[in-house]
Design a protein around this motif. Structure first.
Motif, PDB file in Angstrom:
ATOM      1  N   UNK A 126       0.827  -1.206   0.000  1.00  0.00           N
ATOM      2  CA  UNK A 126       0.000   0.000   0.000  1.00  0.00           C
ATOM      3  C   UNK A 126       0.869   1.268   0.000  1.00  0.00           C
ATOM      4  N   UNK A 127       1.951   1.234   0.729  1.00  0.00           N
ATOM      5  CA  UNK A 127       2.870   2.376   0.739  1.00  0.00           C
ATOM      6  C   UNK A 127       3.477   2.574  -0.647  1.00  0.00           C
ATOM      7  N   UNK A 128       3.848   1.493  -1.304  1.00  0.00           N
ATOM      8  CA  UNK A 128       4.394   1.594  -2.659  1.00  0.00           C
ATOM      9  C   UNK A 128       3.336   2.110  -3.631  1.00  0.00           C
ATOM     10  N   UNK A 129       2.097   1.655  -3.489  1.00  0.00           N
ATOM     11  CA  UNK A 129       1.029   2.134  -4.361  1.00  0.00           C
ATOM     12  C   UNK A 129       0.754   3.615  -4.144  1.00  0.00           C
ATOM     13  N   UNK A 130       0.883   4.077  -2.910  1.00  0.00           N
ATOM     14  CA  UNK A 130       0.756   5.514  -2.653  1.00  0.00           C
ATOM     15  C   UNK A 130       1.824   6.298  -3.409  1.00  0.00           C
ATOM     16  N   UNK A 179      -7.070  -6.824  -1.772  1.00  0.00           N
ATOM     17  CA  UNK A 179      -6.183  -5.892  -1.086  1.00  0.00           C
ATOM     18  C   UNK A 179      -5.893  -4.671  -1.959  1.00  0.00           C
ATOM     19  N   UNK A 180      -5.710  -4.906  -3.258  1.00  0.00           N
ATOM     20  CA  UNK A 180      -5.482  -3.805  -4.191  1.00  0.00           C
ATOM     21  C   UNK A 180      -6.756  -2.978  -4.365  1.00  0.00           C
ATOM     22  N   UNK A 181      -7.871  -3.653  -4.528  1.00  0.00           N
ATOM     23  CA  UNK A 181      -9.149  -2.941  -4.692  1.00  0.00           C
ATOM     24  C   UNK A 181      -9.461  -2.117  -3.449  1.00  0.00           C
ATOM     25  N   UNK A 182      -9.186  -2.673  -2.281  1.00  0.00           N
ATOM     26  CA  UNK A 182      -9.441  -1.945  -1.032  1.00  0.00           C
ATOM     27  C   UNK A 182      -8.575  -0.690  -0.946  1.00  0.00           C
ATOM     28  N   UNK A 183      -7.328  -0.785  -1.411  1.00  0.00           N
ATOM     29  CA  UNK A 183      -6.457   0.402  -1.423  1.00  0.00           C
ATOM     30  C   UNK A 183      -7.065   1.496  -2.292  1.00  0.00           C
ATOM     31  N   UNK A 184      -7.531   1.123  -3.482  1.00  0.00           N
ATOM     32  CA  UNK A 184      -8.122   2.103  -4.395  1.00  0.00           C
ATOM     33  C   UNK A 184      -9.380   2.729  -3.800  1.00  0.00           C
ATOM     34  N   UNK A 185     -10.191   1.906  -3.151  1.00  0.00           N
ATOM     35  CA  UNK A 185     -11.439   2.417  -2.573  1.00  0.00           C
ATOM     36  C   UNK A 185     -11.166   3.354  -1.409  1.00  0.00           C
ATOM     37  N   UNK A 190      -9.042   6.507  -7.367  1.00  0.00           N
ATOM     38  CA  UNK A 190      -8.762   5.470  -8.345  1.00  0.00           C
ATOM     39  C   UNK A 190      -9.968   4.543  -8.472  1.00  0.00           C
ATOM     40  N   UNK A 191     -10.093   3.979  -9.649  1.00  0.00           N
ATOM     41  CA  UNK A 191     -11.124   2.976  -9.884  1.00  0.00           C
ATOM     42  C   UNK A 191     -10.502   1.828 -10.665  1.00  0.00           C
ATOM     43  N   UNK A 209      -5.722   0.127 -12.772  1.00  0.00           N
ATOM     44  CA  UNK A 209      -6.288   1.106 -11.856  1.00  0.00           C
ATOM     45  C   UNK A 209      -6.215   2.473 -12.528  1.00  0.00           C
ATOM     46  N   UNK A 210      -7.359   3.023 -12.853  1.00  0.00           N
ATOM     47  CA  UNK A 210      -7.425   4.293 -13.572  1.00  0.00           C
ATOM     48  C   UNK A 210      -7.594   5.434 -12.586  1.00  0.00           C
ATOM     49  N   UNK A 211      -6.710   6.433 -12.694  1.00  0.00           N
ATOM     50  CA  UNK A 211      -6.834   7.601 -11.828  1.00  0.00           C
ATOM     51  C   UNK A 211      -7.905   8.526 -12.377  1.00  0.00           C
ATOM     52  N   UNK A 212      -8.772   8.950 -11.483  1.00  0.00           N
ATOM     53  CA  UNK A 212      -9.813   9.887 -11.888  1.00  0.00           C
ATOM     54  C   UNK A 212      -9.160  11.219 -12.256  1.00  0.00           C
ATOM     55  N   UNK A 213      -9.654  11.871 -13.287  1.00  0.00           N
ATOM     56  CA  UNK A 213      -9.100  13.142 -13.729  1.00  0.00           C
ATOM     57  C   UNK A 213      -9.219  14.199 -12.640  1.00  0.00           C
ATOM     58  N   UNK A 214      -8.132  14.945 -12.447  1.00  0.00           N
ATOM     59  CA  UNK A 214      -8.107  16.002 -11.429  1.00  0.00           C
ATOM     60  C   UNK A 214      -7.845  17.337 -12.095  1.00  0.00           C
TER      61      UNK A 214
END
Length: 216
Positions: A126-130, A179-185, A190-191, A209-214
């Protein structure tokens, strides 16, 4: 010594042993996953970061118009990848030794961040995904290829039981998709765009995992 540092040093030793033979063992079985992951990354944009580049098995699959940066915690794996990049004249590739938990890149540096068959081995995923999210541009993608199960039934029980054994050869069998889906949620920005089966017969999977446009 912290648990994270101890696990990182254990992995360094494992990868040092595996580096000379890694290509011969894994090239064939992982080729479909590497090829599809690289194609998805190139579709997301031209600036690509690959985490856990290893000996560089994915590098030849990226289109040459892309700018690819590959990192790995193992200097032995990176040395092999550099030899491959030089031999195959992959001038669009840069390679560095780096820890996925603490990327040195600036925010919003990449269109896609790829993790080919490595997320289950990272001590704090999760830290790496952040960190992946931090260096990703708005609308970009994190693309993971791995052996990912759902923990259900007999297969899930077997995966959990053998986890301590396969860790000694650098694998993990007990990591779960949720675990990955929970991180995104939890993040909310991310979705999960797709979960795609790959060779052999869906044993491996790719998650986009697609980042929502910001704005900005």
């Amino acid at each position: 010594m912290s648990e994270l540092r101890s696990r990182a040093e254990d992995q360094q030793k494992i990868y040092q042993r595996w580096a000379p033979v890694y290509d011969r063992v894994y090239r064939g079985i992982l080729r479909d996953g590497h090829r599809k992951l690289a194609a998805l990354a190139a579709a997301a944009g031209t600036d690509i970061l690959e985490i856990g580049v290893g000996t560089g098995l994915t590098l030849g699959h990226y289109p040459r118009h892309c700018r690819v940066t590959g990192i790995d915690i193992s200097k032995h794996m990176i040395a092999r990848a550099r030899e491959k990049a030089k031999r195959e004249k992959l001038e669009h590739v840069q390679l560095e030794v780096m820890d996925a938990h603490a990327l040195t890149f600036a925010d919003r540096s990449f269109d896609a961040v790829c993790l080919p068959f490595v997320i289950t081995l990272i001590p704090e995923p999760e830290r790496a995904l952040d960190e992946c999210a931090r260096v990703l541009r708005p609308g970009g993608e994190i693309i993971l290829a791995s052996k990912l199960g759902d923990g259900a039934g007999l297969q899930g029980a077997i995966e959990t039981a053998v986890a301590p054994l396969v860790r000694h050869i650098g694998w993990s069998s007990a990591f779960r998709i949720h675990r990955i889906i929970a991180w995104a949620e939890r993040r909310g920005d991310f979705a999960a765009a797709d979960i795609l089966p790959v060779f052999p017969n869906g044993f491996f999977k790719i998650i986009r995992l697609k980042q929502r446009g910001l704005a900005g």
